[in-house]
Write a protein that holds these residues in place. Sequence first.
Motif, PDB file in Angstrom:
ATOM      1  N   HIS A  59       0.740  -1.295   0.021  1.00 45.01           N
ATOM      2  CA  HIS A  59      -0.181  -0.043   0.019  1.00 45.01           C
ATOM      3  C   HIS A  59       0.806   1.244   0.120  1.00 45.01           C
ATOM      4  N   MET A  60       1.629   1.510   0.925  1.00 45.99           N
ATOM      5  CA  MET A  60       2.712   2.764   1.066  1.00 45.99           C
ATOM      6  C   MET A  60       3.426   2.001   1.803  1.00 45.99           C
ATOM      7  N   ASP A  61       5.000   2.344   1.023  1.00 52.03           N
ATOM      8  CA  ASP A  61       6.406   1.902   1.707  1.00 52.03           C
ATOM      9  C   ASP A  61       6.749   2.821   2.409  1.00 52.03           C
ATOM     10  N   GLY A  62       8.065   2.556   3.202  1.00 50.58           N
ATOM     11  CA  GLY A  62       8.583   3.407   4.233  1.00 50.58           C
ATOM     12  C   GLY A  62       9.037   4.834   3.549  1.00 50.58           C
ATOM     13  N   PHE A  63       9.648   4.721   2.228  1.00 56.02           N
ATOM     14  CA  PHE A  63      10.022   5.983   1.638  1.00 56.02           C
ATOM     15  C   PHE A  63       8.991   6.839   1.509  1.00 56.02           C
ATOM     16  N   ALA A  64       7.732   6.494   0.945  1.00 54.35           N
ATOM     17  CA  ALA A  64       6.602   7.311   0.665  1.00 54.35           C
ATOM     18  C   ALA A  64       5.875   7.772   2.064  1.00 54.35           C
ATOM     19  N   LEU A  66       7.522   8.481   4.674  1.00 53.84           N
ATOM     20  CA  LEU A  66       8.602   9.458   5.201  1.00 53.84           C
ATOM     21  C   LEU A  66       8.566  10.925   4.351  1.00 53.84           C
ATOM     22  N   ALA A  67       8.098  10.542   2.976  1.00 58.09           N
ATOM     23  CA  ALA A  67       8.138  11.700   2.295  1.00 58.09           C
ATOM     24  C   ALA A  67       6.974  12.450   2.773  1.00 58.09           C
ATOM     25  N   ALA A  68       5.750  12.032   3.005  1.00 59.09           N
ATOM     26  CA  ALA A  68       4.671  12.497   3.253  1.00 59.09           C
ATOM     27  C   ALA A  68       4.612  13.222   4.375  1.00 59.09           C
ATOM     28  N   LEU A  69       5.525  12.737   5.446  1.00 58.52           N
ATOM     29  CA  LEU A  69       5.715  13.349   6.691  1.00 58.52           C
ATOM     30  C   LEU A  69       6.429  14.749   6.636  1.00 58.52           C
ATOM     31  N   ARG A  70       7.568  14.500   5.688  1.00 58.66           N
ATOM     32  CA  ARG A  70       8.604  15.478   5.754  1.00 58.66           C
ATOM     33  C   ARG A  70       7.926  16.710   4.780  1.00 58.66           C
ATOM     34  N   SER A  71       6.937  16.451   4.214  1.00 58.28           N
ATOM     35  CA  SER A  71       6.164  17.637   3.252  1.00 58.28           C
ATOM     36  C   SER A  71       4.960  18.254   4.048  1.00 58.28           C
ATOM     37  N   ASP A  72       4.709  17.887   5.217  1.00 54.34           N
ATOM     38  CA  ASP A  72       3.364  18.152   6.108  1.00 54.34           C
ATOM     39  C   ASP A  72       4.046  18.917   7.342  1.00 54.34           C
ATOM     40  N   GLU A  73       3.943  20.237   7.442  1.00 52.38           N
ATOM     41  CA  GLU A  73       4.649  21.133   8.587  1.00 52.38           C
ATOM     42  C   GLU A  73       4.182  20.518   9.917  1.00 52.38           C
ATOM     43  N   GLY A  95      17.653   7.257   2.166  1.00 52.74           N
ATOM     44  CA  GLY A  95      16.906   7.300   3.284  1.00 52.74           C
ATOM     45  C   GLY A  95      17.498   8.632   4.210  1.00 52.74           C
ATOM     46  N   LEU A  96      18.811   8.772   3.977  1.00 50.59           N
ATOM     47  CA  LEU A  96      19.479   9.900   4.613  1.00 50.59           C
ATOM     48  C   LEU A  96      19.094  11.144   4.016  1.00 50.59           C
ATOM     49  N   ARG A  97      19.144  11.010   2.724  1.00 52.50           N
ATOM     50  CA  ARG A  97      18.901  12.310   1.739  1.00 52.50           C
ATOM     51  C   ARG A  97      17.494  12.668   2.055  1.00 52.50           C
ATOM     52  N   LYS A  98      16.659  11.768   2.468  1.00 54.24           N
ATOM     53  CA  LYS A  98      15.094  12.047   2.741  1.00 54.24           C
ATOM     54  C   LYS A  98      14.959  12.726   4.192  1.00 54.24           C
ATOM     55  N   GLY A  99      15.841  12.497   5.078  1.00 56.50           N
ATOM     56  CA  GLY A  99      15.811  13.230   6.281  1.00 56.50           C
ATOM     57  C   GLY A  99      15.643  12.182   7.509  1.00 56.50           C
ATOM     58  N   VAL A 100      16.107  10.911   7.329  1.00 56.49           N
ATOM     59  CA  VAL A 100      15.687   9.916   8.148  1.00 56.49           C
ATOM     60  C   VAL A 100      16.984  10.023   9.367  1.00 56.49           C
ATOM     61  N   ASP A 101      16.511   9.690  10.592  1.00 58.44           N
ATOM     62  CA  ASP A 101      17.297  10.253  11.711  1.00 58.44           C
ATOM     63  C   ASP A 101      18.380   9.007  12.057  1.00 58.44           C
TER      64      ASP A 101
END
Length: 379
Positions: A59-64, A66-73, A95-101
């Motif tokens: 349905h929605m993988d981890g990258f998607a 993460l991207a959804a959360l980082r685009s929502d303030e 993952g690191l480029r997308k802002g994972v900790d």
Amino acid sequence: MTARPAVLVVEDNATLRRLLEYRLGKRFEVRSAMHGEHALQLIEEEPPDLIVSDIMMPHMDGFALLAALRSDERFQAIPFIFLTAKNDDLSRQKGLRKGVDDYLTKPFDIDHLIGRVDQIVQRSQLYQTKLTSKIGRDFSDKLLPRHMPVEAGYRTVFFSQPKEDGGGDLFDWTPSGDGTYLITVGDIMGKGLQAKFYAFSFLSYIRSTIHAMLRNTVSPAALMKRVNEMLINDQVLEETFASLLLMRWEPANNRVVYTNAGHCRPILVGPQGAGMVEHSDLILGLDPMTEYTDYSLEIPPDHALLCYTDGLNEQVARSGKMFGEPGVAEAARIARTAEQPVKELLSWMLQRSAKPGFEDDVLVFWLQRHATASAARAA
């Protein structure tokens, strides 16, 4: 009791999901989701303090996710850890480029994962605490005056010491143009930044009301009635209650005209001892029909009027009981002849307190009339 940090586990493998729920659940409040879409539903309901997520899910993988959360303030600051079987450098770098900790690969050491979750949550909370304290200090700076009125024959002293990020204590003074001053001492019910925000809004009400009404009246009771009406009718400040002491100080007449909406009673202290200023009306924000009354008080030579918030009278003494009004009055009596009366007052109370510091915000206004003109010139 401090609430435990909340962790959201996003994992499609039921066995691993239950293992993570069990082990992380010993230290954190854990919820779990089967895939990214399910996770977004849970985050909308209540954002967690940290997310541990697989990458490969239906349905929605981890990258998607993460991207959804980082685009929502609303959610972009939530710490995020990938826990995945994808151990190739390309996925790690993505993952690191997308802002994972953090990026942990399976098989993994559960104790290492718990340690990383703990470290990241603590770091996030520390940052939030510092940010909250800075906002609280900024509010405090706006709520307090930078200088005090100066009048021959009088000494005015103001002191404020917020507890941590502070609550809703406020103080202000305004010259009314005829040689008198309107002085405000108040307390918004509540603690922390919410009370501070309400105090900031409330003080704005008071200032605007006073400036708007000064042409027609200098009656503290009339001003108090108007502030009460505005407070009750404002939807933002709905269900906000405040105690307020509003005084018109007339130095030429050695008089204070005041109205008191449920605030701590001022204390008048002189050579013969200290006594409470009696009259008080209903607290603000309860009843739009409340009527307030002006009372007059003379300040004799060598007397001081102490106004304060409840951080003083609710301070716990070594006996285990609060100081109360009698304890504050005794402290004021001792401090009256001191060179720095407010400093002496606070020091006297702390020496007799159960704890080495004040347990709540402390706000003090000290208005003292000198004994003689020569004493006034020497001060």
